[in-house]
Design a protein around this motif. Structure first.
Motif, mmCIF file in Angstrom:
data_model
loop_
_atom_site.group_PDB
_atom_site.id
_atom_site.type_symbol
_atom_site.label_atom_id
_atom_site.label_comp_id
_atom_site.label_asym_id
_atom_site.label_seq_id
_atom_site.Cartn_x
_atom_site.Cartn_y
_atom_site.Cartn_z
ATOM 1 N N MET A 369 1.026 -1.091 -0.076
ATOM 2 C CA MET A 369 -0.178 0.005 0.020
ATOM 3 C C MET A 369 0.811 1.453 0.036
ATOM 4 O O MET A 369 1.877 1.443 0.427
ATOM 5 N N PRO A 370 0.405 2.216 -0.634
ATOM 6 C CA PRO A 370 1.262 3.397 -0.903
ATOM 7 C C PRO A 370 1.626 4.197 0.497
ATOM 8 O O PRO A 370 0.823 4.163 1.633
ATOM 9 N N GLY A 371 2.789 4.528 0.705
ATOM 10 C CA GLY A 371 3.243 5.114 2.036
ATOM 11 C C GLY A 371 3.848 4.017 3.113
ATOM 12 O O GLY A 371 3.939 4.544 4.152
ATOM 13 N N THR A 372 3.794 2.914 2.818
ATOM 14 C CA THR A 372 4.152 1.871 3.676
ATOM 15 C C THR A 372 5.036 0.768 3.130
ATOM 16 O O THR A 372 5.320 0.652 1.761
ATOM 17 N N ASP A 373 5.686 -0.047 3.916
ATOM 18 C CA ASP A 373 6.534 -1.282 3.433
ATOM 19 C C ASP A 373 5.865 -2.385 3.607
ATOM 20 O O ASP A 373 6.171 -3.429 3.407
ATOM 21 N N GLU A 374 4.361 -2.383 3.851
ATOM 22 C CA GLU A 374 3.512 -3.616 4.092
ATOM 23 C C GLU A 374 2.801 -3.957 2.796
ATOM 24 O O GLU A 374 2.296 -3.037 2.108
ATOM 25 N N GLY A 375 2.606 -5.183 2.666
ATOM 26 C CA GLY A 375 1.665 -5.494 1.511
ATOM 27 C C GLY A 375 0.316 -5.358 2.276
ATOM 28 O O GLY A 375 -0.173 -5.031 3.280
ATOM 29 N N MET A 376 -0.588 -5.502 0.839
ATOM 30 C CA MET A 376 -2.219 -5.339 1.207
ATOM 31 C C MET A 376 -2.690 -6.262 2.450
ATOM 32 O O MET A 376 -2.196 -7.661 2.050
ATOM 33 N N VAL A 377 -3.380 -6.051 3.376
ATOM 34 C CA VAL A 377 -4.061 -6.692 4.140
ATOM 35 C C VAL A 377 -5.507 -6.877 3.816
ATOM 36 O O VAL A 377 -6.069 -6.269 2.959
ATOM 37 N N HIS A 378 -6.190 -7.675 4.487
ATOM 38 C CA HIS A 378 -7.558 -8.081 4.275
ATOM 39 C C HIS A 378 -8.430 -6.755 3.999
ATOM 40 O O HIS A 378 -8.656 -6.129 5.219
ATOM 41 N N GLY A 379 -8.950 -6.676 2.837
ATOM 42 C CA GLY A 379 -9.804 -5.406 2.599
ATOM 43 C C GLY A 379 -9.320 -4.246 1.708
ATOM 44 O O GLY A 379 -9.773 -3.381 1.551
ATOM 45 N N ASP A 380 -7.868 -4.148 2.156
ATOM 46 C CA ASP A 380 -7.536 -3.157 1.231
ATOM 47 C C ASP A 380 -7.599 -2.750 -0.254
ATOM 48 O O ASP A 380 -7.501 -1.656 -0.910
ATOM 49 N N GLU A 381 -8.098 -3.971 -1.021
ATOM 50 C CA GLU A 381 -8.262 -3.958 -2.390
ATOM 51 C C GLU A 381 -9.653 -3.167 -2.555
ATOM 52 O O GLU A 381 -9.940 -2.938 -3.739
ATOM 53 N N LEU A 382 -10.649 -3.126 -1.236
ATOM 54 C CA LEU A 382 -11.970 -2.721 -1.829
ATOM 55 C C LEU A 382 -11.976 -1.103 -2.422
ATOM 56 O O LEU A 382 -12.777 -0.709 -2.985
ATOM 57 N N ALA A 383 -10.853 -0.428 -2.047
ATOM 58 C CA ALA A 383 -10.742 0.818 -2.335
ATOM 59 C C ALA A 383 -10.507 0.922 -3.901
ATOM 60 O O ALA A 383 -11.105 1.929 -4.495
ATOM 61 N N TYR A 384 -9.992 -0.045 -4.271
ATOM 62 C CA TYR A 384 -9.663 -0.057 -6.018
ATOM 63 C C TYR A 384 -10.901 -0.696 -6.414
ATOM 64 O O TYR A 384 -11.323 -0.002 -7.442
ATOM 65 N N THR A 385 -11.251 -1.669 -6.011
ATOM 66 C CA THR A 385 -12.469 -2.328 -6.774
ATOM 67 C C THR A 385 -13.734 -1.747 -6.905
ATOM 68 O O THR A 385 -14.587 -2.057 -7.754
ATOM 69 N N PHE A 386 -14.150 -1.026 -5.936
ATOM 70 C CA PHE A 386 -15.165 -0.282 -5.942
ATOM 71 C C PHE A 386 -15.044 1.339 -6.409
ATOM 72 O O PHE A 386 -16.120 2.290 -6.601
ATOM 73 N N GLY A 387 -13.883 1.582 -6.653
ATOM 74 C CA GLY A 387 -13.349 2.727 -7.406
ATOM 75 C C GLY A 387 -13.606 3.917 -6.451
ATOM 76 O O GLY A 387 -13.866 5.215 -7.177
ATOM 77 N N CYS A 388 -13.451 3.966 -5.371
ATOM 78 C CA CYS A 388 -13.876 5.058 -4.222
ATOM 79 C C CYS A 388 -12.599 5.304 -3.476
ATOM 80 O O CYS A 388 -12.710 5.699 -2.335
#
Length: 482
Positions: A369-388
């Motif tokens: 995720m932007p601004g971190t060194d961590e991978g996407m965690v559970h639910g992070d993809e929803l901002a992309y897939t809903f376009g919000c």
């Protein structure tokens, strides 16, 4: 505000225009499941004569409250109220309609979710000619409590799966009414996240739901592996009876005490059952096998091929979603984290290939995720897939917006035709024996590629195919692994 009217079989509803969308908030799709209807299958709502103004979000179903997720960084969290009277749905449709009937996307939230969470937004789908319907359904104790006496009251002998009954009932409502909103009742996609994604898998193998939808998108639902425990009806009833005995309650107490009291008292008493740890959310109150809607483990039904083979399927996972596997597998998974996160999708796709069932479109988010060194965690993809993404305060980059536009295009194209491809998009072929590719979202690119043929992946996929559903046997790591 401009208002828009649609006529359902129970009466007219009025939505409100917000930008390029018209939103109908809180349409009742079933009678309130209260009083004698508690722990019963949903029934038809009474008709209404006056226009029903649908401009307020409905109350959420009761559930055990989740702690806030500090990673979400939501900039405008919506206010939520909770009620036993919760069987409502929301519809987003384009403000400007053509004569064409539009594909319909029906959203199922996961544990702790809501039909109007901050990320649940139909604007991007409306812009691409799709309608979004988000469904409320009973969860936790009111949705998943089970007793023999309740089964005897039900025409199908069912208990412990009232929330699933709600979902099937709501999908039937959509089929019967969505044309009034400009939707195509013969082109419905059911999609969900987490527990909601598990329910999409369940529906593929649920004969009473066949014909109510045409496509499925499973976001982080585990593939051939069941993330949450699915009890047999006998075991669910035995444990629920023990729970009542422990608190000194009867079925009459369960039918008459306030809903908030049920959750407060039984959620505390549940801890004393000392249930075996099988999930990150170690709870008795997940849907259980009822012999009618749910006949077996969801993942096992997929592997056995006892499914509606006509359904188009897209499914995905995130790189960091390995955390639940050690809860089930004795001895853990060693350092096979990425392999387990991806493996359940590959196992599903390969098993469908073996059985000659329509091939699947798998995707895998392997991105920080932007601004971190961590991978996407559970639910992070929803901002992309809903376009919000505008509803979140992450430091988005140009590449993040490219991911968003690509993901929304894939989802809506798939909802329209069963094929995610379209102009300007990276080509995404379905997963076949000859073309074993997964759409791979990385830190630098979006591409379909074979990421499943390594010795470690083959070992994990083989293990998952031998143990569909719940995982109870040790995983044998290769020599030299941690």
């Amino acid at each position: 505000m401009e208002r828009y009217r649609a006529l359902t079989r129970h009466g007219a509803v009025v939505g409100v225009r917000e930008g390029g969308s018209v939103i109908f908030k809180g349409i009742p799709y079933a009678a309130p499941p209260v009083g004698t209807l508690r722990f019963s299958a949903p029934v038809e709502h009474d008709d209404w004569e006056e226009d029903l103004l649908c401009d307020q979000w409905p109350p959420d179903a009761y559930r055990i409250p989740f702690p806030p997720n500090p990673r979400s960084r939501l900039s405008d969290p919506t206010a939520h109220t909770y009620s036993e009277d919760c069987l409502y749905l929301n519809i987003w449709r384009p403000a400007v309609m053509t004569q064409e009937k539009l594909p319909v996307m029906c959203w199922l939230y996961g544990n702790g979710g809501s039909s109007h969470d901050a990320y649940v937004d139909g604007r991007a789908y409306n812009e691409r000619g799709c309608i979004l319907a988000s469904l409320n359904y009973r969860m936790g104790i009111l949705g998943c409590f089970g007793l023999e006496e309740l089964a005897q009251r039900d025409e199908h002998g069912s208990t412990g799966a009232y929330g699933i009954m709600d979902i099937v009932f709501a999908l039937r409502w959509v089929r019967e009414n969505i044309a009034a909103f400009g939707g195509d009742p013969d082109n419905v996609t059911v999609f969900g996240h987490s527990a909601g994604a598990m329910f999409t898998k369940l529906l593929i193998g649920c004969e009473p739901a066949w014909g109510l939808f045409r496509r499925v998108i499973s976001l982080s639902g585990g593939g051939t592996w069941d993330i949450d425990v699915v009890h047999t009806q006998e075991n669910k009833c035995r444990l629920c009876r023990r729970l009542l005995d422990d608190v000194g309650w009867t079925l009459e107490d369960m039918m008459t005490r306030p809903a908030a009291e049920l959750y407060e008292v039984l959620s505390q008493a549940e801890k004393k059952l000392e249930l075996p740890r099988k999930s990150m959310l170690n709870s008795l109150f997940h849907p259980s096998m009822d012999g009618w809607l749910i006949r077996d483990y969801y993942g096992k039904i997929l592997c056995d091929g006892k499914v509606d083979e006509s359904v188009d399927i897209m499914c995905g996972m995130l790189v960091e979603e390995w955390h639940n596997f050690p809860c089930q597998i004795p001895g853990g998974i060693g350092d096979y984290k990425k392999e387990f996160a991806l493996g359940s999708l590959i196992a599903w796709a390969r098993r469908y290939n073996e059985r000659g069932i329509k091939p699947i479109y798998p995707y895998f988010f392997d991105r920080r995720m932007p601004g971190t060194d961590e991978g996407m965690v559970h639910g992070d993809e929803l901002a992309y897939t809903f376009g919000c993404m505008d509803r979140y305060s992450w430091p988005w980059t140009d590449f993040d917006y490219r991911i968003r536009d690509t993901a929304v295009a894939y989802f809506t194209n798939f909802a329209r035709t069963g094929d995610p491809n379209g102009p300007g998009l990276p080509e995404w072929k379905p997963f076949t024996a000859e073309n074993q590719v997964t759409m791979h979202f990385t830190d630098a690119d979006i591409r379909a590629e074979d990421i499943s043929h390594t010795e470690r992946m083959e070992q994990v996929v083989g293990y998952l195919l031998e143990h569909p559903g719940m995982l109870d046997d040790p995983f044998p790591p290769v020599a030299g692994s941690k």
